[in-house]
Design a protein around this motif. Sequence first.
Motif, mmCIF file in Angstrom:
data_model
loop_
_atom_site.group_PDB
_atom_site.id
_atom_site.type_symbol
_atom_site.label_atom_id
_atom_site.label_comp_id
_atom_site.label_asym_id
_atom_site.label_seq_id
_atom_site.Cartn_x
_atom_site.Cartn_y
_atom_site.Cartn_z
ATOM 1 N N UNK A 8 27.895 49.670 37.517
ATOM 2 C CA UNK A 8 27.557 48.910 38.727
ATOM 3 C C UNK A 8 26.086 48.523 38.732
ATOM 4 N N UNK A 9 25.229 49.410 38.253
ATOM 5 C CA UNK A 9 23.800 49.118 38.263
ATOM 6 C C UNK A 9 23.427 48.082 37.210
ATOM 7 N N UNK A 10 24.041 48.155 36.035
ATOM 8 C CA UNK A 10 23.712 47.219 34.953
ATOM 9 C C UNK A 10 24.178 45.804 35.271
ATOM 10 N N UNK A 11 25.356 45.689 35.903
ATOM 11 C CA UNK A 11 25.946 44.362 36.091
ATOM 12 C C UNK A 11 25.891 43.870 37.537
ATOM 13 N N UNK A 12 25.292 44.650 38.409
ATOM 14 C CA UNK A 12 25.031 44.183 39.761
ATOM 15 C C UNK A 12 26.252 43.975 40.615
ATOM 16 N N UNK A 13 27.259 44.832 40.438
ATOM 17 C CA UNK A 13 28.466 44.732 41.258
ATOM 18 C C UNK A 13 28.584 45.958 42.156
ATOM 19 N N UNK A 14 29.386 45.832 43.192
ATOM 20 C CA UNK A 14 29.500 46.901 44.181
ATOM 21 C C UNK A 14 30.351 48.067 43.697
ATOM 22 N N UNK A 32 37.572 34.677 41.523
ATOM 23 C CA UNK A 32 36.767 34.632 42.746
ATOM 24 C C UNK A 32 37.153 35.727 43.733
ATOM 25 N N UNK A 33 38.446 35.971 43.994
ATOM 26 C CA UNK A 33 38.786 37.075 44.896
ATOM 27 C C UNK A 33 38.338 38.441 44.373
ATOM 28 N N UNK A 34 38.393 38.629 43.055
ATOM 29 C CA UNK A 34 37.914 39.885 42.470
ATOM 30 C C UNK A 34 36.430 40.049 42.753
ATOM 31 N N UNK A 35 35.671 38.986 42.521
ATOM 32 C CA UNK A 35 34.234 39.037 42.781
ATOM 33 C C UNK A 35 33.951 39.274 44.259
ATOM 34 N N UNK A 36 34.671 38.585 45.111
ATOM 35 C CA UNK A 36 34.456 38.731 46.556
ATOM 36 C C UNK A 36 34.809 40.124 47.058
ATOM 37 N N UNK A 37 35.676 40.818 46.315
ATOM 38 C CA UNK A 37 36.058 42.181 46.697
ATOM 39 C C UNK A 37 35.066 43.213 46.177
ATOM 40 N N UNK A 38 34.047 42.766 45.427
ATOM 41 C CA UNK A 38 33.016 43.679 44.948
ATOM 42 C C UNK A 38 33.218 44.186 43.548
ATOM 43 N N UNK A 39 34.243 43.682 42.838
ATOM 44 C CA UNK A 39 34.487 44.056 41.450
ATOM 45 C C UNK A 39 33.994 42.924 40.545
ATOM 46 N N UNK A 40 34.154 43.097 39.239
ATOM 47 C CA UNK A 40 33.672 42.102 38.282
ATOM 48 C C UNK A 40 34.856 41.404 37.627
ATOM 49 N N UNK A 41 35.009 40.112 37.902
ATOM 50 C CA UNK A 41 36.087 39.338 37.322
ATOM 51 C C UNK A 41 35.610 38.448 36.197
ATOM 52 N N UNK A 42 36.543 38.102 35.302
ATOM 53 C CA UNK A 42 36.214 37.258 34.157
ATOM 54 C C UNK A 42 37.180 36.083 34.038
ATOM 55 N N UNK A 43 36.630 34.881 33.998
ATOM 56 C CA UNK A 43 37.397 33.730 33.560
ATOM 57 C C UNK A 43 37.720 33.912 32.081
ATOM 58 N N UNK A 44 38.827 33.339 31.630
ATOM 59 C CA UNK A 44 39.185 33.407 30.218
ATOM 60 C C UNK A 44 38.889 32.056 29.579
ATOM 61 N N UNK A 45 37.878 32.043 28.713
ATOM 62 C CA UNK A 45 37.385 30.769 28.182
ATOM 63 C C UNK A 45 38.482 29.977 27.478
ATOM 64 N N UNK A 46 39.255 30.631 26.606
ATOM 65 C CA UNK A 46 40.216 29.903 25.787
ATOM 66 C C UNK A 46 41.501 29.565 26.530
ATOM 67 N N UNK A 47 41.614 29.986 27.794
ATOM 68 C CA UNK A 47 42.685 29.473 28.639
ATOM 69 C C UNK A 47 42.424 28.007 28.961
ATOM 70 N N UNK A 48 41.152 27.641 28.961
ATOM 71 C CA UNK A 48 40.767 26.256 29.210
ATOM 72 C C UNK A 48 40.897 25.438 27.924
#
Length: 326
Positions: A8-14, A32-48
């Motif tokens: 949490x300290x290294x990546x600045x999440x709750x 976005x909902x994961x981030x808004x809930x205080x966790x760390x979410x990741x988009x998947x680049x190669x899904x795009x």
Amino acid sequence: MAIKTRFTETFGVQHPIAQGGMQWVGYAEMVAPVANAGALGFLTALTQPTPEDLAKEIARTKEMTDKPFGVNLTILPAIKPPPYAEYRDAIIEGGIKIVETAGYKPQEHVDHFKEHGIKVIHKCTAVRHALSAERMGVDAISIDGFECAGHPGEDDIPGLVLIPAAANKVKIPMLASGGFADGRGLIAALALGADGINMGTRFCVTKEAPIHDNFKRQMVENDERATELIFRTLHNTARVMKNAVSTEVVDIERKGGAEFSDIQHLVAGARGREAMAEGNTDGGIWSAGTVQGLINDVPSVRELVDGIMADAEAIIDSRLAGMRST
């Protein structure tokens, strides 16, 4: 009470919870909902389909949250590899500060991201791979136990052994991945030496996950036995949800002498995407972990994260504290 860790300290999440990259799931609607809930979410680049599409998805996610989120970039050997350098540029130019790498020899990617002040988490399935990633200069690793969905490696070491084995040797922050769904798992991971947990399958079974409801209902109904290990004979093991297609793949492999061409028509990505869109849970291959046996509902992402943290804090304050004798 909040739980503060090196993660949490290294990546600045709750909260010490991450939603790692998930092919065909890691869109803005999930992250976005994961981030808004205080966790760390990741988009998947190669899904795009293209780096330009990734740039648009990053921008779209930023319209939905002002909290930290990252992008997963998975590097796999291929005859015609994706334009990785262009995907990296889209990540950098999009202002992303956290990247999750996975796969084959990520050194050039790690170096490029680090040159631009981006923190890197590398996904590993073995302690030796984690130590190699640490030497490459990543900021954290995610150690994937045999229980995980997707590719668990070929060593077959469950998290109960793999996590503390990695913690004994790895000096940088570490996420535990594979088999996590609730507060009990979070506390167990922290006790084993991890700094947080990484969940994939559990985040798939949430209201916001961009997956057909049929798949969510199926994973709720499934128990911990409802997975298959495919590609075992090809030394590229993948854990997927047990269904008609995965069972057929395993049957072909068990006959011996199978080549990829013998099962390619069953595991093709296009077939899996079509099945997902139609809600046909027996129509293609779908990654899922043994943690299905711990999933009993379809909450919102906020409800899931808040529930995990509340349960974890209760375990610390009540159950564990109550076990101490004076």
